[in-house]
Design a protein around this motif. Structure first.
Motif, PDB file in Angstrom:
ATOM      1  N   ARG A 184       0.848  -1.194   0.000  1.00 48.14           N
ATOM      2  CA  ARG A 184       0.000   0.000   0.000  1.00 48.14           C
ATOM      3  C   ARG A 184       0.886   1.247   0.000  1.00 48.14           C
ATOM      4  NH1 ARG A 184      -5.206  -1.256   0.440  1.00 48.14           N
ATOM      5  NH2 ARG A 184      -5.738  -3.312   1.282  1.00 48.14           N
ATOM      6  N   GLY A 185       1.578   1.421  -1.122  1.00 45.40           N
ATOM      7  CA  GLY A 185       2.519   2.523  -1.234  1.00 45.40           C
ATOM      8  C   GLY A 185       1.902   3.795  -1.782  1.00 45.40           C
ATOM      9  N   TRP A 186       0.684   3.709  -2.282  1.00 48.68           N
ATOM     10  CA  TRP A 186      -0.022   4.895  -2.745  1.00 48.68           C
ATOM     11  C   TRP A 186      -1.051   5.298  -1.700  1.00 48.68           C
ATOM     12  CZ3 TRP A 186      -1.314   2.217  -8.046  1.00 48.68           C
ATOM     13  CH2 TRP A 186      -0.134   2.133  -8.814  1.00 48.68           C
ATOM     14  N   ARG A 187      -1.649   6.464  -1.877  1.00 49.72           N
ATOM     15  CA  ARG A 187      -2.723   6.920  -0.986  1.00 49.72           C
ATOM     16  C   ARG A 187      -3.976   7.200  -1.809  1.00 49.72           C
ATOM     17  NH1 ARG A 187       0.631  11.520   2.086  1.00 49.72           N
ATOM     18  NH2 ARG A 187       1.818  11.405   0.139  1.00 49.72           N
ATOM     19  N   LYS A 188      -5.125   6.926  -1.220  1.00 42.99           N
ATOM     20  CA  LYS A 188      -6.395   7.161  -1.919  1.00 42.99           C
ATOM     21  C   LYS A 188      -7.327   7.962  -1.023  1.00 42.99           C
ATOM     22  CE  LYS A 188      -8.127   2.598  -0.525  1.00 42.99           C
ATOM     23  NZ  LYS A 188      -8.572   1.260  -1.002  1.00 42.99           N
ATOM     24  N   LEU A 189      -7.955   8.932  -1.636  1.00 43.24           N
ATOM     25  CA  LEU A 189      -8.956   9.761  -0.958  1.00 43.24           C
ATOM     26  C   LEU A 189     -10.281   9.515  -1.647  1.00 43.24           C
ATOM     27  CD1 LEU A 189      -9.637  12.039   1.087  1.00 43.24           C
ATOM     28  CD2 LEU A 189      -9.158  13.674  -0.763  1.00 43.24           C
ATOM     29  N   ARG A 190     -11.182   8.828  -0.972  1.00 42.23           N
ATOM     30  CA  ARG A 190     -12.475   8.501  -1.563  1.00 42.23           C
ATOM     31  C   ARG A 190     -13.570   9.342  -0.920  1.00 42.23           C
ATOM     32  NH1 ARG A 190     -12.751   2.011  -1.330  1.00 42.23           N
ATOM     33  NH2 ARG A 190     -12.735   2.521   0.871  1.00 42.23           N
ATOM     34  N   HIS A 191     -14.644   9.541  -1.663  1.00 46.23           N
ATOM     35  CA  HIS A 191     -15.783  10.237  -1.087  1.00 46.23           C
ATOM     36  C   HIS A 191     -16.374   9.398   0.034  1.00 46.23           C
ATOM     37  CE1 HIS A 191     -16.146  13.794  -3.655  1.00 46.23           C
ATOM     38  NE2 HIS A 191     -15.499  13.048  -4.529  1.00 46.23           N
ATOM     39  N   THR A 192     -16.901  10.081   1.039  1.00 47.90           N
ATOM     40  CA  THR A 192     -17.239   9.419   2.293  1.00 47.90           C
ATOM     41  C   THR A 192     -18.391   8.431   2.176  1.00 47.90           C
ATOM     42  OG1 THR A 192     -18.631  11.316   2.855  1.00 47.90           O
ATOM     43  CG2 THR A 192     -16.386  11.310   3.707  1.00 47.90           C
ATOM     44  N   ASP A 193     -19.143   8.452   1.062  1.00 46.18           N
ATOM     45  CA  ASP A 193     -20.233   7.491   0.964  1.00 46.18           C
ATOM     46  C   ASP A 193     -19.766   6.135   0.461  1.00 46.18           C
ATOM     47  OD1 ASP A 193     -19.713   8.274  -1.609  1.00 46.18           O
ATOM     48  OD2 ASP A 193     -21.800   8.334  -2.241  1.00 46.18           O
ATOM     49  N   VAL A 194     -18.456   6.003   0.155  1.00 48.33           N
ATOM     50  CA  VAL A 194     -17.883   4.721  -0.231  1.00 48.33           C
ATOM     51  C   VAL A 194     -16.931   4.285   0.869  1.00 48.33           C
ATOM     52  CG1 VAL A 194     -16.490   3.470  -1.921  1.00 48.33           C
ATOM     53  CG2 VAL A 194     -18.102   5.224  -2.689  1.00 48.33           C
ATOM     54  N   ARG A 195     -17.162   3.122   1.441  1.00 50.07           N
ATOM     55  CA  ARG A 195     -16.316   2.661   2.543  1.00 50.07           C
ATOM     56  C   ARG A 195     -16.365   1.145   2.621  1.00 50.07           C
ATOM     57  NH1 ARG A 195     -17.495   5.877   6.892  1.00 50.07           N
ATOM     58  NH2 ARG A 195     -18.575   7.347   5.561  1.00 50.07           N
ATOM     59  N   ASP A 196     -15.501   0.572   3.427  1.00 51.33           N
ATOM     60  CA  ASP A 196     -15.477  -0.866   3.631  1.00 51.33           C
ATOM     61  C   ASP A 196     -16.400  -1.240   4.789  1.00 51.33           C
ATOM     62  OD1 ASP A 196     -13.694  -1.171   1.590  1.00 51.33           O
ATOM     63  OD2 ASP A 196     -11.937  -1.328   2.870  1.00 51.33           O
ATOM     64  N   ALA A 197     -17.044  -2.387   4.678  1.00 50.63           N
ATOM     65  CA  ALA A 197     -17.947  -2.879   5.709  1.00 50.63           C
ATOM     66  C   ALA A 197     -17.717  -4.371   5.894  1.00 50.63           C
ATOM     67  CB  ALA A 197     -19.409  -2.608   5.321  1.00 50.63           C
ATOM     68  N   ALA A 198     -18.214  -4.901   7.013  1.00 48.90           N
ATOM     69  CA  ALA A 198     -18.122  -6.335   7.285  1.00 48.90           C
ATOM     70  C   ALA A 198     -19.421  -7.000   6.862  1.00 48.90           C
ATOM     71  CB  ALA A 198     -17.863  -6.573   8.764  1.00 48.90           C
ATOM     72  N   ALA A 199     -19.319  -7.994   5.983  1.00 53.33           N
ATOM     73  CA  ALA A 199     -20.479  -8.780   5.571  1.00 53.33           C
ATOM     74  C   ALA A 199     -20.577  -9.975   6.513  1.00 53.33           C
ATOM     75  CB  ALA A 199     -20.347  -9.224   4.120  1.00 53.33           C
ATOM     76  N   ALA A 272     -15.107  -9.037   3.799  1.00 48.93           N
ATOM     77  CA  ALA A 272     -14.941  -7.584   3.687  1.00 48.93           C
ATOM     78  C   ALA A 272     -15.543  -7.150   2.362  1.00 48.93           C
ATOM     79  CB  ALA A 272     -13.461  -7.194   3.754  1.00 48.93           C
ATOM     80  N   ALA A 273     -16.347  -6.101   2.402  1.00 50.95           N
ATOM     81  CA  ALA A 273     -17.023  -5.625   1.200  1.00 50.95           C
ATOM     82  C   ALA A 273     -16.932  -4.112   1.128  1.00 50.95           C
ATOM     83  CB  ALA A 273     -18.488  -6.062   1.199  1.00 50.95           C
ATOM     84  N   GLU A 274     -16.778  -3.611  -0.085  1.00 49.41           N
ATOM     85  CA  GLU A 274     -16.822  -2.167  -0.307  1.00 49.41           C
ATOM     86  C   GLU A 274     -18.254  -1.794  -0.641  1.00 49.41           C
ATOM     87  OE1 GLU A 274     -15.484   0.157  -3.983  1.00 49.41           O
ATOM     88  OE2 GLU A 274     -13.730   0.270  -2.672  1.00 49.41           O
ATOM     89  N   VAL A 275     -18.786  -0.815   0.087  1.00 48.01           N
ATOM     90  CA  VAL A 275     -20.188  -0.451  -0.087  1.00 48.01           C
ATOM     91  C   VAL A 275     -20.312   1.055  -0.305  1.00 48.01           C
ATOM     92  CG1 VAL A 275     -20.916  -2.352   1.392  1.00 48.01           C
ATOM     93  CG2 VAL A 275     -20.645  -0.075   2.381  1.00 48.01           C
ATOM     94  N   ARG A 276     -21.421   1.430  -0.941  1.00 50.56           N
ATOM     95  CA  ARG A 276     -21.766   2.839  -1.108  1.00 50.56           C
ATOM     96  C   ARG A 276     -23.102   3.077  -0.415  1.00 50.56           C
ATOM     97  NH1 ARG A 276     -21.987   3.309  -6.454  1.00 50.56           N
ATOM     98  NH2 ARG A 276     -19.945   4.248  -6.753  1.00 50.56           N
ATOM     99  N   HIS A 277     -23.169   4.105   0.421  1.00 52.55           N
ATOM    100  CA  HIS A 277     -24.429   4.412   1.078  1.00 52.55           C
ATOM    101  C   HIS A 277     -24.492   5.899   1.381  1.00 52.55           C
ATOM    102  CE1 HIS A 277     -22.776   4.775   5.288  1.00 52.55           C
ATOM    103  NE2 HIS A 277     -21.790   4.182   4.679  1.00 52.55           N
ATOM    104  N   ALA A 278     -25.702   6.446   1.246  1.00 54.07           N
ATOM    105  CA  ALA A 278     -25.897   7.879   1.480  1.00 54.07           C
ATOM    106  C   ALA A 278     -26.079   8.184   2.952  1.00 54.07           C
ATOM    107  CB  ALA A 278     -27.105   8.377   0.683  1.00 54.07           C
ATOM    108  N   SER A 279     -26.655   7.249   3.698  1.00 54.39           N
ATOM    109  CA  SER A 279     -26.825   7.410   5.142  1.00 54.39           C
ATOM    110  C   SER A 279     -26.815   6.021   5.741  1.00 54.39           C
ATOM    111  CB  SER A 279     -28.143   8.126   5.459  1.00 54.39           C
ATOM    112  OG  SER A 279     -29.236   7.314   5.095  1.00 54.39           O
ATOM    113  N   ALA A 280     -27.012   5.940   7.048  1.00 54.09           N
ATOM    114  CA  ALA A 280     -26.903   4.638   7.709  1.00 54.09           C
ATOM    115  C   ALA A 280     -27.991   3.669   7.262  1.00 54.09           C
ATOM    116  CB  ALA A 280     -26.953   4.824   9.229  1.00 54.09           C
TER     117      ALA A 280
END
Length: 294
Positions: A184-199, A272-280
């Motif tokens: 993980r030698g690079w850095r990423k800035l993602r919009h806050t509605d995309v994040r990792d979650a536990a399935a 581990a899953a990457e998810v997009r959500h606008a609110s909880a």
């Protein structure tokens, strides 16, 4: 081919010697052009050449001994559409030929690892970037270098305005950096509605999972049911379930928006899953992909 990875950051890095690239919402893809032909490799290492015959054909114009790292995307109505990339990736060879005509893929290349048989991963990113541009600009679409800037203010503008085109954030690299294969030698800035979650589970059956039961990294930790999985994700989750020694019975229940209490089968350990959500809770979280990288 072990690909470079990126560590998530919360704020835009600034400073001398940094480069900024848009982070496309697609599938990671390594293009290997040998003297014998073209191989397209997913991040997992799986060969996916048959799924993208249009990109394979374009890659045959590259000189033998070329290896590229990038993202495959599908543009639809002026923006990239991740669901359509999933559809392309899951197609049978016969169906892939049809989809290549109706949903053509584009390749957003962000690095060159080998050129004319010479391993260039040890060279600085700034030099590799120049080689990449010189290589691809004469060829044109669908193989294209991603945009890049060293101006943090322009990068900040990209971050705020490009999501309308399906861009999910920025990747930040050092100009003097060699290619960080497997790190993980690079850095990423993602919009806050995309994040990792536990399935922690799934609804449906082991052969046909319908949705994932998620615990998000924000909120009170209450499990949530995702929106329906795409066909490609159903296949991927079913493969993970089949690879496990035993299948848990559907004994637990969870509240699903619009459905009330529904049964689900636990996943132990969770995925581990990457998810997009606008609110909880509203609308339900959308599963973008499973996380298979360490």
């Amino acid at each position: 081919m072990r690909v470079a990875l990126a560590a998530a950051v919360r704020d835009l890095p600034r400073g001398a010697g940094l480069a900024y690239e848009p982070k496309f919402d697609g599938h990671r893809l390594v293009v290997l052009r040998s003297a014998d032909g073209v191989v397209l490799q997913a991040r997992s290492g799986r060969t996916v050449t048959a799924a993208f015959p249009d990109l394979a054909a374009a890659a045959r114009l590259l000189p033998a001994g070329t290896v590229l790292d990038g993202e495959v995307v599908v543009w639809h109505e002026g923006r990239t559409d991740f669901a359509l990339v999933q559809r392309r990736a899951a197609a049978t060879p016969a169906r892939a030929a049809v989809l290549a005509q109706t949903l053509p893929a584009s390749y957003a290349a962000f690095d060159v690892l080998e050129l004319a048989g010479l391993d260039v991963r040890g060279r600085p990113y700034e030099r590799r970037r120049a080689l990449l541009v010189d290589l691809l600009l004469p060829l044109g679409p669908p193989l294209q270098p991603v945009p890049m800037t060293t101006d943090p203010d322009l990068a900040a503008t990209w971050y705020e305005t490009l999501p309308a085109s399906g861009i999910e954030g920025l990747v930040v690299k050092r100009l003097d950096q060699s290619y960080p294969a497997g790190r993980r030698g690079w850095r990423k800035l993602r919009h806050t509605d995309v994040r990792d979650a536990a399935a922690v589970g799934y609804t449906g059956t082991p052969r046909r999972p319908l949705a994932l039961v998620l615990v998000l990294p924000v909120g009170d930790g209450t499990p949530l049911v995702s929106s329906p999985l795409t066909a490609a994700l159903r296949t991927e989750v079913a493969a993970v379930v089949a690879a496990r020694a035993a299948t848990a019975p559907a004994g637990a229940t969870v509240t699903a928006i619009g459905l009330g209490e529904v049964p689900y089968r636990p996943l132990d350990p969770p995925l581990a899953a990457e998810v997009r959500h606008a609110s909880a809770r509203h609308p339900p979280p959308e599963v973008l992909r499973l996380r298979t990288d360490p």
